[in-house]
Design a protein around this motif. Structure first.
Motif, mmCIF file in Angstrom:
data_model
loop_
_atom_site.group_PDB
_atom_site.id
_atom_site.type_symbol
_atom_site.label_atom_id
_atom_site.label_comp_id
_atom_site.label_asym_id
_atom_site.label_seq_id
_atom_site.Cartn_x
_atom_site.Cartn_y
_atom_site.Cartn_z
ATOM 1 N N GLN A 186 20.002 -9.006 24.409
ATOM 2 C CA GLN A 186 19.486 -9.745 23.268
ATOM 3 C C GLN A 186 19.274 -11.206 23.649
ATOM 4 O OE1 GLN A 186 18.804 -8.247 20.187
ATOM 5 N NE2 GLN A 186 17.736 -10.173 19.780
ATOM 6 N N TYR A 187 18.067 -11.699 23.412
ATOM 7 C CA TYR A 187 17.735 -13.096 23.647
ATOM 8 C C TYR A 187 17.367 -13.736 22.308
ATOM 9 C CZ TYR A 187 17.595 -12.230 28.670
ATOM 10 O OH TYR A 187 17.940 -11.916 29.970
ATOM 11 N N PRO A 188 17.289 -15.061 22.239
ATOM 12 C CA PRO A 188 16.939 -15.707 20.966
ATOM 13 C C PRO A 188 15.644 -15.189 20.348
ATOM 14 C CG PRO A 188 17.776 -17.337 22.504
ATOM 15 C CD PRO A 188 17.653 -16.053 23.275
ATOM 16 N N ARG A 189 14.662 -14.838 21.193
ATOM 17 C CA ARG A 189 13.381 -14.390 20.654
ATOM 18 C C ARG A 189 13.381 -12.919 20.275
ATOM 19 N NH1 ARG A 189 9.198 -15.889 25.064
ATOM 20 N NH2 ARG A 189 7.852 -14.615 23.742
ATOM 21 N N GLY A 190 14.290 -12.137 20.862
ATOM 22 C CA GLY A 190 14.292 -10.708 20.556
ATOM 23 C C GLY A 190 15.047 -9.906 21.596
ATOM 24 N N LEU A 191 14.939 -8.595 21.492
ATOM 25 C CA LEU A 191 15.625 -7.686 22.409
ATOM 26 C C LEU A 191 14.734 -7.404 23.617
ATOM 27 C CD1 LEU A 191 18.044 -5.754 22.946
ATOM 28 C CD2 LEU A 191 16.679 -3.962 21.822
ATOM 29 N N LEU A 192 15.269 -7.658 24.801
ATOM 30 C CA LEU A 192 14.517 -7.408 26.026
ATOM 31 C C LEU A 192 15.071 -6.170 26.713
ATOM 32 C CD1 LEU A 192 12.278 -8.626 27.912
ATOM 33 C CD2 LEU A 192 14.179 -9.448 29.313
ATOM 34 N N THR A 193 14.214 -5.172 26.895
ATOM 35 C CA THR A 193 14.588 -3.949 27.593
ATOM 36 C C THR A 193 13.863 -3.912 28.933
ATOM 37 O OG1 THR A 193 14.793 -2.802 25.480
ATOM 38 C CG2 THR A 193 14.711 -1.440 27.463
ATOM 39 N N GLU A 194 14.607 -3.683 30.018
ATOM 40 C CA GLU A 194 14.029 -3.642 31.355
ATOM 41 C C GLU A 194 14.241 -2.262 31.967
ATOM 42 O OE1 GLU A 194 14.914 -7.292 33.796
ATOM 43 O OE2 GLU A 194 16.351 -7.586 32.160
ATOM 44 N N VAL A 195 13.198 -1.714 32.563
ATOM 45 C CA VAL A 195 13.309 -0.420 33.224
ATOM 46 C C VAL A 195 12.599 -0.469 34.573
ATOM 47 C CG1 VAL A 195 13.529 0.963 31.127
ATOM 48 C CG2 VAL A 195 11.264 0.436 32.022
ATOM 49 N N THR A 196 13.072 0.336 35.486
ATOM 50 C CA THR A 196 12.418 0.522 36.780
ATOM 51 C C THR A 196 12.320 2.016 37.042
ATOM 52 O OG1 THR A 196 13.153 -1.561 37.771
ATOM 53 C CG2 THR A 196 12.624 0.239 39.279
ATOM 54 N N TYR A 197 11.116 2.453 37.395
ATOM 55 C CA TYR A 197 10.881 3.844 37.769
ATOM 56 C C TYR A 197 10.504 3.899 39.241
ATOM 57 C CZ TYR A 197 10.804 5.465 32.928
ATOM 58 O OH TYR A 197 11.150 5.785 31.644
ATOM 59 N N ARG A 198 10.848 4.998 39.892
ATOM 60 C CA ARG A 198 10.468 5.229 41.283
ATOM 61 C C ARG A 198 10.257 6.722 41.464
ATOM 62 N NH1 ARG A 198 11.683 1.866 45.542
ATOM 63 N NH2 ARG A 198 13.226 0.836 44.206
ATOM 64 N N ASN A 199 9.097 7.109 42.028
ATOM 65 C CA ASN A 199 8.884 8.535 42.261
ATOM 66 C C ASN A 199 9.098 8.880 43.729
ATOM 67 O OD1 ASN A 199 6.554 7.890 43.691
ATOM 68 N ND2 ASN A 199 5.146 8.526 42.083
ATOM 69 N N ASP A 200 8.986 10.155 44.048
ATOM 70 C CA ASP A 200 9.304 10.597 45.419
ATOM 71 C C ASP A 200 8.222 10.221 46.423
ATOM 72 O OD1 ASP A 200 7.335 12.308 44.549
ATOM 73 O OD2 ASP A 200 8.513 14.152 44.793
ATOM 74 N N LYS A 201 7.115 9.644 45.967
ATOM 75 C CA LYS A 201 6.065 9.211 46.881
ATOM 76 C C LYS A 201 6.126 7.720 47.163
ATOM 77 C CE LYS A 201 2.922 12.914 45.469
ATOM 78 N NZ LYS A 201 1.587 13.244 44.899
#
Length: 260
Positions: A186-201
């Motif tokens: 949670q930041y003052p401006r809003g909720l920050l969600t971070e994701v990282t994806y990685r595939n087998d290639k």
């Protein structure tokens, strides 16, 4: 991506049904179809799927623009009263400064465009697609650029959605595909969600979604310089890593001034 896939992505993305803004899923899809027919729509999915999708066609590359041309430019602050065009130009300037300041000199930046489209002189000029919500005057702002050097190419995307409400990916969600990393703060401006994806290639996708009471901001980057029809997790790998890091994607999402 057909309409059923879009609907499925939206349903997964929203935790508590659609936000109470007078929009229906049918209206959003109809607006998307019209926009897709007439010009570029760089669809950057949010934190729920964290995917980058090009709706409709394979994208072409415009003429490279030197990084040094815009670095250090001064952007106008948000004023109390703005026309839609003024808002678009202000946001475009902020996006340009936010991205360019994190890209090393010597790299090429090229606008991703539909084949046959005349690209804007500024590759960071946002597209403003109106939301046909009873003349509300609201817009979805978005753009995508390809960043390349001798090691290959990757892409950076920004999207601003005028959808208030609670949209955030639950890191405990068991949906597939699961991200390699997921966090929410949670930041003052809003909720920050971070994701990282990685595939087998070897495809790597970083995405940060800032959810605020009035809008949703999505910043994403991957190591593919080619946008193809699909969910963004199977694009061809064109470089060892995205042109910006996870931390830089997060910082861009928290950039001051990215407020429609």
């Amino acid at each position: 991506m057909d309409d059923l896939e879009v609907r499925s992505a939206l349903n997964t993305y929203v935790l508590e049904a659609e936000p109470p803004i007078g929009l229906t899923g049918e209206a959003v899809l109809a607006a998307g179809r019209r926009s897709r027919r007439r010009r570029l729509t760089t669809a950057v999915a949010g934190a729920a799927l964290a995917v980058v999708a090009a709706i409709g066609a394979t994208y072409a590359i415009a003429t490279p623009v030197p990084v040094s041309d815009v670095v250090g430019s001064t952007c106008k602050p948000k004023s109390a009263v703005e026309t839609p065009e003024q808002t678009k130009l202000r946001l475009s300037c902020v996006v340009s400064a936010a991205v360019r300041s994190r890209i090393a000199p010597g790299k090429r930046i090229e606008r991703l465009t539909i084949p046959g489209e005349i690209p804007p002189a500024d590759p960071f000029l946002l597209i403003a697609d109106p939301i046909e919500d009873q003349g509300s005057g609201r817009f979805i702002y978005h753009m995508g650029v390809r960043v390349s050097d001798e090691h290959g190419a990757g892409s950076v995307y920004v999207k601003l959605l005028p959808f208030p409400g609670t949209m955030a990916y639950d890191c405990k969600d068991e949906s597939t595909p699961k991200p390699e990393k997921c966090s929410a703060h949670q930041y003052p401006r809003g909720l920050l969600t971070e994701v990282t994806y990685r595939n087998d290639k070897g495809l790597v996708l970083h995405a940060a979604t800032l959810t605020t009471p009035k809008y949703i901001l999505i910043v994403a980057a991957n190591n593919s310089g080619v946008l193809t029809k699909g969910d963004g997790l199977n694009d061809p790998v064109d470089s060892p890593a995205p042109p910006v890091t996870e931390a830089e994607v997060r910082d861009m999402a928290l950039t001051d001034g990215l407020t429609p």
